[in-house]
Write a protein that holds these residues in place. Structure first.
Motif, short mmCIF file in Angstrom:
data_model
loop_
_atom_site.label_atom_id
_atom_site.label_comp_id
_atom_site.label_asym_id
_atom_site.label_seq_id
_atom_site.Cartn_x
_atom_site.Cartn_y
_atom_site.Cartn_z
N ASP A 142 -34.87 -51.23 -13.21
CA ASP A 142 -36.28 -51.20 -12.79
C ASP A 142 -36.49 -51.66 -11.36
N GLN A 143 -35.42 -52.01 -10.63
CA GLN A 143 -35.57 -52.38 -9.24
C GLN A 143 -35.93 -51.18 -8.36
N ARG A 144 -35.73 -49.99 -8.90
CA ARG A 144 -36.02 -48.79 -8.10
C ARG A 144 -37.50 -48.69 -7.71
N LYS A 145 -38.38 -49.33 -8.49
CA LYS A 145 -39.81 -49.23 -8.20
C LYS A 145 -40.17 -49.96 -6.90
N ASN A 146 -39.29 -50.85 -6.44
CA ASN A 146 -39.54 -51.59 -5.21
C ASN A 146 -39.10 -50.82 -3.96
N GLU A 147 -38.45 -49.70 -4.17
CA GLU A 147 -37.95 -48.94 -3.04
C GLU A 147 -39.06 -48.11 -2.40
N ASN A 148 -39.07 -48.04 -1.10
CA ASN A 148 -40.03 -47.23 -0.37
C ASN A 148 -39.60 -45.76 -0.41
N ASP A 149 -40.55 -44.84 -0.65
CA ASP A 149 -40.23 -43.42 -0.78
C ASP A 149 -39.59 -42.87 0.49
N ASP A 150 -40.12 -43.25 1.65
CA ASP A 150 -39.56 -42.76 2.91
C ASP A 150 -38.12 -43.24 3.08
N ASP A 151 -37.89 -44.48 2.70
CA ASP A 151 -36.54 -45.04 2.79
C ASP A 151 -35.58 -44.30 1.88
N ASN A 153 -35.88 -41.21 0.79
CA ASN A 153 -35.66 -39.86 1.32
C ASN A 153 -34.67 -39.88 2.48
N THR A 154 -34.73 -40.94 3.27
CA THR A 154 -33.78 -41.07 4.39
C THR A 154 -32.36 -41.24 3.87
N VAL A 155 -32.20 -42.12 2.88
CA VAL A 155 -30.88 -42.35 2.29
C VAL A 155 -30.38 -41.08 1.61
N MET A 156 -31.30 -40.37 0.92
CA MET A 156 -30.90 -39.13 0.25
C MET A 156 -30.44 -38.09 1.25
N GLY A 157 -31.09 -38.05 2.40
CA GLY A 157 -30.67 -37.14 3.47
C GLY A 157 -29.28 -37.48 3.97
N ASP A 158 -28.99 -38.76 4.09
CA ASP A 158 -27.66 -39.19 4.51
C ASP A 158 -26.61 -38.82 3.47
N ILE A 159 -26.97 -38.97 2.21
CA ILE A 159 -26.04 -38.62 1.12
C ILE A 159 -25.73 -37.13 1.14
N ASP A 160 -26.80 -36.31 1.20
CA ASP A 160 -26.63 -34.85 1.22
C ASP A 160 -25.80 -34.42 2.43
N PRO A 187 -24.07 -49.63 -3.60
CA PRO A 187 -23.99 -48.62 -4.67
C PRO A 187 -25.26 -48.50 -5.50
N LYS A 188 -25.91 -49.63 -5.76
CA LYS A 188 -27.13 -49.57 -6.57
C LYS A 188 -28.23 -48.83 -5.85
N LYS A 189 -28.30 -48.97 -4.54
CA LYS A 189 -29.33 -48.27 -3.78
C LYS A 189 -29.06 -46.77 -3.80
N ILE A 190 -27.80 -46.39 -3.73
CA ILE A 190 -27.46 -44.96 -3.80
C ILE A 190 -27.81 -44.43 -5.19
N SER A 191 -27.50 -45.20 -6.21
CA SER A 191 -27.81 -44.77 -7.57
C SER A 191 -29.32 -44.61 -7.75
N THR A 192 -30.08 -45.58 -7.28
CA THR A 192 -31.54 -45.52 -7.37
C THR A 192 -32.09 -44.34 -6.59
N THR A 193 -31.54 -44.10 -5.40
CA THR A 193 -31.99 -43.00 -4.55
C THR A 193 -31.77 -41.65 -5.23
N ILE A 194 -30.57 -41.45 -5.77
CA ILE A 194 -30.26 -40.17 -6.42
C ILE A 194 -31.11 -39.97 -7.66
N ASN A 195 -31.23 -41.02 -8.48
CA ASN A 195 -32.02 -40.91 -9.71
C ASN A 195 -33.49 -40.65 -9.43
N THR A 196 -34.03 -41.33 -8.44
CA THR A 196 -35.46 -41.21 -8.13
C THR A 196 -35.78 -39.92 -7.39
N THR A 197 -34.95 -39.55 -6.43
CA THR A 197 -35.23 -38.39 -5.59
C THR A 197 -34.91 -37.06 -6.26
#
Length: 264
Positions: A142-151, A153-160, A187-197
Motif C-alpha cells: 500500500d506504499q504505492r499510494k504515496n507515489e506521485n503520478d508524474d514521478d 510516469n518518469t520512472v516507467m519511461g526510464d524502464i521502457d 526494486p520496490k519503487k520499480i514494482s510499484t511503478t509497473i503495477n500502478t502504471t
C-alpha cells in the motif's frame, strides 16, 4: 502438550478423560478447526508469496509453489470429507482405507516435489545488489499510494527505454533486482511503478515484451529456421509450455496458429 500430560496419567484416568465431553471439544472439534485454520492461513501466505514472486522474477516456474497449494487444498478437502463420512458412518472403515492410500500417494508426491524445489530467495541473493533484500520483501504494497503520478510516469519511461535499448527481457533469469541495479532505483519503487502504471506485475510486463519480440520473429522469414520452442527460448522463456501459456494470454492464440495466420 496436553496429550503428553495425559500420556503419563494412569490408565483409569485416561479412560475417564477420553469419555468426557471436554475431551471431545478440545481434542476433536477445536483440534480440527485449528488444523483447518492453519491450512487456510498457509494458502493465504502462498497467495502473498505468488504475488511477490510475480513482482520480482521474469521466470516464475517452480517459484510460485503451485504444488504446495495443490497439496494444501487436497489436505483441507480430504479432511473435511473424511470427517463428514466419519460422522455419517463411524463404523465404515473402507473410506478410511481409501483416504489412507490417497494420503500415501500425496506424501510421496510432496517428497518428490520438495526434493526438486529450488530455494526461491537464494536466487535474489545471487544478484549481490546493494539493496537490502529482506527489507525490500517486507515493505507493504500500500506504499504505492504515496507515489506521485508524474514521478511514476518518469520512472516507467526510464524502464521502457532501458528495456527497449538493452533487450534485457531476453535474459531468462531477469529479476526486478537486476533492473533496479541498472537504473539505480529501489526494486520496490520499480514494482510499484509497473503495477500502478501498466496494471501488470513485473512478470507480466516482461512477458509482454517477450511476446512482442516473438511476434516480430514469427512474422519474419527467420522463424522458418526455428521451432516454436526455439523461438520461445530465443525471447527468454525457459520452456515451451511457459511460452505457449504467455503467448495465448497476451494474443489470444497460440504461437503455431499465429505463425500460420501471418504466413497466409
Amino acid at each position: 502438550m496436553l496429550q503428553i500430560i495425559i500420556y503419563f496419567l494412569p490408565h483409569s484416568t485416561k479412560l475417564v478423560i477420553a469419555e468426557s465431553f471436554w475431551h471431545e471439544i478440545v481434542f476433536t472439534i477445536l483440534g480440527i478447526c485449528y488444523s483447518w485454520g492453519i491450512g487456510i492461513w498457509n494458502l493465504k501466505l502462498l497467495a502473498e508469496h505468488k504475488t511477490e514472486v510475480q513482482n520480482t522474477f521474469s521466470h516464475i516456474e517452480r517459484k510460485v509453489l503451485e504444488w504446495v497449494r495443490i497439496f494444501l487444498i487436497y489436505s483441507l478437502a480430504s479432511s473435511v470429507l473424511i470427517h463428514i463420512l466419519y460422522y455419517i458412518s463411524p463404523n465404515d472403515y473402507y473410506f478410511r482405507i481409501i483416504f489412507s492410500i490417497f494420503d500415501l500417494i500425496a506424501i510421496y508426491w510432496v517428497s518428490v516435489n520438495g526434493v526438486i524445489q529450488q530455494n526461491v530467495l537464494s536466487i535474489l541473493v545471487k544478484n549481490e545488489s546493494g539493496f537490502p533484500i529482506q527489507h525490500y520483501l517486507a515493505i507493504e504494497n500500500d506504499q504505492r499510494k504515496n507515489e506521485n503520478d508524474d514521478d511514476l510516469n518518469t520512472v516507467m519511461g526510464d524502464i521502457d527505454s532501458y528495456m527497449e535499448t538493452s533487450q534485457a527481457f531476453l535474459h531468462s533469469e531477469l529479476t526486478i533486482v537486476d533492473l533496479a541495479q541498472k537504473l539505480n532505483v529501489h526494486p520496490k519503487k520499480i514494482s510499484t511503478t509497473i503495477n500502478t502504471t501498466t496494471n501488470h506485475n513485473f512478470n507480466s510486463y516482461v512477458n509482454r515484451l517477450r511476446i512482442k519480440k516473438a511476434e516480430d520473429i514469427l512474422t519474419k522469414q527467420l522463424s522458418n529456421n526455428l521451432s516454436i520452442e526455439g523461438i520461445g527460448k530465443e525471447v527468454g522463456f525457459h520452456s515451451k509450455s511457459a511460452f505457449y501459456s504467455a503467448f495465448k494470454k497476451v494474443t489470444g492464440t497460440t504461437p503455431t496458429k499465429y505463425k500460420e495466420r501471418v504466413s497466409i
